[in-house]
Design a protein around this motif. Sequence first.
Motif, PDB file in Angstrom:
ATOM      1  N   UNK A   1       0.855  -1.183   0.000  1.00 51.30           N
ATOM      2  CA  UNK A   1       0.000   0.000   0.000  1.00 51.30           C
ATOM      3  C   UNK A   1       0.889   1.229   0.000  1.00 51.30           C
ATOM      4  N   UNK A   2       0.385   2.329  -0.486  1.00 53.61           N
ATOM      5  CA  UNK A   2       1.102   3.595  -0.441  1.00 53.61           C
ATOM      6  C   UNK A   2       0.310   4.557   0.432  1.00 53.61           C
ATOM      7  N   UNK A   3       1.010   5.212   1.355  1.00 51.97           N
ATOM      8  CA  UNK A   3       0.353   6.185   2.224  1.00 51.97           C
ATOM      9  C   UNK A   3       0.095   7.444   1.400  1.00 51.97           C
ATOM     10  N   UNK A   4      -1.173   7.721   1.149  1.00 50.27           N
ATOM     11  CA  UNK A   4      -1.542   8.879   0.330  1.00 50.27           C
ATOM     12  C   UNK A   4      -1.623  10.160   1.136  1.00 50.27           C
ATOM     13  N   UNK A   5      -2.163  10.067   2.358  1.00 41.06           N
ATOM     14  CA  UNK A   5      -2.294  11.278   3.171  1.00 41.06           C
ATOM     15  C   UNK A   5      -2.313  10.910   4.644  1.00 41.06           C
ATOM     16  N   UNK A   6      -1.865  11.849   5.470  1.00 41.19           N
ATOM     17  CA  UNK A   6      -1.946  11.729   6.919  1.00 41.19           C
ATOM     18  C   UNK A   6      -2.525  13.045   7.418  1.00 41.19           C
ATOM     19  N   UNK A   7      -3.766  12.971   7.925  1.00 44.00           N
ATOM     20  CA  UNK A   7      -4.453  14.182   8.395  1.00 44.00           C
ATOM     21  C   UNK A   7      -5.220  13.889   9.669  1.00 44.00           C
ATOM     22  N   UNK A   8      -5.090  14.766  10.633  1.00 41.13           N
ATOM     23  CA  UNK A   8      -5.839  14.661  11.895  1.00 41.13           C
ATOM     24  C   UNK A   8      -5.701  13.287  12.556  1.00 41.13           C
ATOM     25  N   UNK A   9      -4.508  12.726  12.527  1.00 39.89           N
ATOM     26  CA  UNK A   9      -4.257  11.441  13.161  1.00 39.89           C
ATOM     27  C   UNK A   9      -4.776  10.245  12.393  1.00 39.89           C
TER      28      UNK A   9
END
Length: 64
Positions: free
Chosen positions: A8-16
Motif C-alpha cells: 500500500x502507499x500512504x496517500x495522506x496523513x491528516x488529523x491522526x
Amino acid sequence: MQTKDFPYKVRSVRNGKARLVAYYDKDYAQRPAAIIIQSDAFTEGQEVRMSFILNPANHHEILG
C-alpha cells in the motif's frame, strides 16, 4: 490459516488518520482498495505492506 501481504502507499496523513491506497495488481480482489488507520506514525508517500487472512484457521489448526 493462510495470509497474504500486499503493498500500500500512504496517500495522506491528516488529523491522526493515515489513508493507505492499494496498488492495482493481479490480486486486487483479495484485499481492500483503501484503508484508513487511526495513526500518524506513517508519512505521506511511504510504502507499507499489510497482511490479510485469505483462509481462516480450521478446528484442527486451532485445537491442534
